[in-house]
Design a protein around this motif. Structure first.
Motif, PDB file in Angstrom:
ATOM      1  N   HIS A 262     -10.965  11.676   6.272  1.00 55.82           N
ATOM      2  CA  HIS A 262     -10.388  10.434   5.753  1.00 55.82           C
ATOM      3  C   HIS A 262      -9.575  10.820   4.527  1.00 55.82           C
ATOM      4  CE1 HIS A 262     -10.965   6.640   3.141  1.00 55.82           C
ATOM      5  NE2 HIS A 262      -9.856   6.527   3.860  1.00 55.82           N
TER       6      HIS A 262
ATOM      7  N   ASN B 196      -5.425   6.154   3.396  1.00 59.16           N
ATOM      8  CA  ASN B 196      -5.115   5.075   2.447  1.00 59.16           C
ATOM      9  C   ASN B 196      -4.116   5.630   1.463  1.00 59.16           C
ATOM     10  OD1 ASN B 196      -8.403   4.422   2.879  1.00 59.16           O
ATOM     11  ND2 ASN B 196      -7.002   2.701   2.988  1.00 59.16           N
ATOM     12  N   ILE B 197      -3.120   4.835   1.145  1.00 59.14           N
ATOM     13  CA  ILE B 197      -2.054   5.281   0.252  1.00 59.14           C
ATOM     14  C   ILE B 197      -2.094   4.428  -1.023  1.00 59.14           C
ATOM     15  CG2 ILE B 197       0.460   5.501   0.020  1.00 59.14           C
ATOM     16  CD1 ILE B 197      -0.672   7.415   2.105  1.00 59.14           C
ATOM     17  N   LEU B 198      -2.117   5.088  -2.165  1.00 57.09           N
ATOM     18  CA  LEU B 198      -2.168   4.391  -3.456  1.00 57.09           C
ATOM     19  C   LEU B 198      -1.165   5.002  -4.418  1.00 57.09           C
ATOM     20  CD1 LEU B 198      -5.978   4.603  -4.322  1.00 57.09           C
ATOM     21  CD2 LEU B 198      -4.813   2.682  -3.277  1.00 57.09           C
ATOM     22  N   GLU B 199      -0.650   4.154  -5.314  1.00 57.98           N
ATOM     23  CA  GLU B 199       0.161   4.684  -6.396  1.00 57.98           C
ATOM     24  C   GLU B 199      -0.776   4.953  -7.571  1.00 57.98           C
ATOM     25  OE1 GLU B 199       3.768   2.524  -6.796  1.00 57.98           O
ATOM     26  OE2 GLU B 199       4.235   3.402  -8.742  1.00 57.98           O
ATOM     27  N   ALA B 200      -0.882   6.215  -7.969  1.00 57.36           N
ATOM     28  CA  ALA B 200      -1.800   6.557  -9.048  1.00 57.36           C
ATOM     29  C   ALA B 200      -1.353   7.863  -9.684  1.00 57.36           C
ATOM     30  CB  ALA B 200      -3.224   6.690  -8.514  1.00 57.36           C
TER      31      ALA B 200
ATOM     32  N   ARG C 221       3.498   6.084   3.812  1.00 56.49           N
ATOM     33  CA  ARG C 221       2.807   5.062   4.596  1.00 56.49           C
ATOM     34  C   ARG C 221       3.345   5.011   6.020  1.00 56.49           C
ATOM     35  NH1 ARG C 221       2.549  -0.950   2.509  1.00 56.49           N
ATOM     36  NH2 ARG C 221       4.773  -0.631   2.733  1.00 56.49           N
TER      37      ARG C 221
ATOM     38  N   VAL D 219       2.929   9.206  -7.769  1.00 59.77           N
ATOM     39  CA  VAL D 219       3.426   8.312  -8.810  1.00 59.77           C
ATOM     40  C   VAL D 219       4.749   7.667  -8.407  1.00 59.77           C
ATOM     41  CG1 VAL D 219       2.269   9.323 -10.803  1.00 59.77           C
ATOM     42  CG2 VAL D 219       4.441  10.286 -10.041  1.00 59.77           C
TER      43      VAL D 219
ATOM     44  N   VAL E 147      -7.257   9.924   1.273  1.00 62.37           N
ATOM     45  CA  VAL E 147      -6.704   8.993   0.294  1.00 62.37           C
ATOM     46  C   VAL E 147      -5.550   9.728  -0.379  1.00 62.37           C
ATOM     47  CG1 VAL E 147      -7.148   7.652  -1.796  1.00 62.37           C
ATOM     48  CG2 VAL E 147      -8.937   7.879  -0.053  1.00 62.37           C
TER      49      VAL E 147
ATOM     50  N   ARG F 260      -7.438   8.870   9.472  1.00 68.15           N
ATOM     51  CA  ARG F 260      -7.451   7.627   8.685  1.00 68.15           C
ATOM     52  C   ARG F 260      -6.889   7.917   7.307  1.00 68.15           C
ATOM     53  NH1 ARG F 260     -12.411   5.416   7.259  1.00 68.15           N
ATOM     54  NH2 ARG F 260     -13.263   7.514   7.493  1.00 68.15           N
TER      55      ARG F 260
ATOM     56  N   PRO G  72      -7.952   6.602 -10.443  1.00 68.12           N
ATOM     57  CA  PRO G  72      -8.703   5.344 -10.317  1.00 68.12           C
ATOM     58  C   PRO G  72      -9.892   5.476  -9.371  1.00 68.12           C
ATOM     59  CG  PRO G  72      -6.785   5.262  -8.895  1.00 68.12           C
ATOM     60  CD  PRO G  72      -6.775   6.615  -9.562  1.00 68.12           C
TER      61      PRO G  72
ATOM     62  N   LEU H  78       5.976   7.009  -1.597  1.00 69.45           N
ATOM     63  CA  LEU H  78       4.783   6.451  -0.951  1.00 69.45           C
ATOM     64  C   LEU H  78       5.123   5.564   0.238  1.00 69.45           C
ATOM     65  CD1 LEU H  78       2.409   5.580  -3.892  1.00 69.45           C
ATOM     66  CD2 LEU H  78       2.137   7.345  -2.171  1.00 69.45           C
ATOM     67  N   GLN H  79       6.256   4.845   0.145  1.00 67.00           N
ATOM     68  CA  GLN H  79       6.635   4.013   1.289  1.00 67.00           C
ATOM     69  C   GLN H  79       6.880   4.893   2.504  1.00 67.00           C
ATOM     70  OE1 GLN H  79       9.627   1.820  -0.700  1.00 67.00           O
ATOM     71  NE2 GLN H  79       8.193   0.240  -1.352  1.00 67.00           N
TER      72      GLN H  79
END
Lengths: 213, 62
Positions: free
Chosen positions: A72, A98-102, A87, A78, A74, A96, A108, A83-84
């Protein structure tokens, strides 16, 4: 460890803006490096990832296709623009995600969360790499692994000096430094290096949070 | 998407914390965001991607 005169936040903001601008052409811009063996090295590192994986600097998601079944991922970055694309790439792969801006300097996530943290060609662009590596160590479980593929400052004196000069340009134009001392930074962040493969300026580093596992 | 569907998967939310103060996060549906129970910062969710950057967070109304 680094000759940082710029304020860290200012530099990080500048890096983010550059990568947002580069997002649409990033894979093209990166193509020559990819042909010179980076793709093979990235694939080899990504295949070592297992369990719950944090990918730092997931970028356009180029690594996602190389993960083993059942992990999985993640993915953080930045740059919204990158990120788009990540995704969209995530929709085409079986793992699987998950995409996050961090920001790796302020993750986080709770302590001891991931089995693997992976970063390929990322820490040359992080304003405070030691802080970033400390954060990675915090969120990886004591028995977990930290996988890094980075280009570093050449150890040869003349080549090292050339990298310092080139870095002044690459840092402003592309947002990365050609002279990072990543192995030294990994140790300074308190990680324990388990294995390093050195090929020219490339380092494939396997580490773990120190004093554990 | 129905209103019942989470903005962020429960599995992901369970491992997340506020990047500023390590507080617990929960979802806000109107003006989608993840809100910290401790410091009150709200991290926007833009086009389905949580933006967990402290400098992008809404500061709590005091």
């Amino acid at each position: 460890m680094e000759p940082d005169n710029l304020d860290v936040a200012t530099e990080q903001a500048a890096v983010t803006r550059r990568y947002n601008r580069l997002a649409s052409i990033y894979n093209l811009y990166d193509a020559p490096m990819e042909m010179m063996g980076t793709r093979k090295r990235r694939k080899r590192m990504v295949e070592k990832a297992s369990g719950e994986v944090l990918e730092v600097g997931v970028g356009t998601g180029k690594n996602l296709a190389h993960y083993a079944d059942g992990v999985h991922v993640v993915g953080i970055d930045v740059s919204t623009g990158m990120l788009q694309r990540a995704r969209n790439q995530a929709k085409t792969v079986p793992v699987r995600t998950n995409i996050l801006e961090a920001d790796v300097q302020e993750l986080p996530f709770e302590d001891n969360t991931f089995d693997t943290a992976l970063a390929t060609c990322v820490f040359c662009s992080v304003a405070d790499p030691v802080q970033g590596l400390r954060e990675v160590a915090r969120v990886v479980r004591p028995d977990g692994r930290i996988l890094l593929l980075e280009h570093v400052r050449p150890t040869n004196r003349i080549l090292g000096w050339m990298a310092d000069v080139a870095s002044a340009v690459t840092r402003r134009v592309f947002g990365f430094r050609a002279n990072r001392r990543t192995e030294e930074n990994v140790a300074a962040a308190g990680l324990e290096i388990i294995d390093v493969s050195r090929h020219g300026i490339w380092r494939e580093i396997v580490a773990r949070p120190q004093g554990t596992g | 998407m129905t209103n019942e569907e989470p903005l962020v998967s429960a599995e992901l939310l369970a491992i997340m914390q506020c990047p500023a103060c390590a507080g617990e996060l929960s979802e806000r549906r109107e003006k989608p965001a993840l809100v910290c129970a401790d410091c009150g910062r709200a991290y926007p969710i833009r086009e389905g991607i949580p933006v967990m950057l402290v400098e992008e967070a809404e500061e709590p109304a005091s």
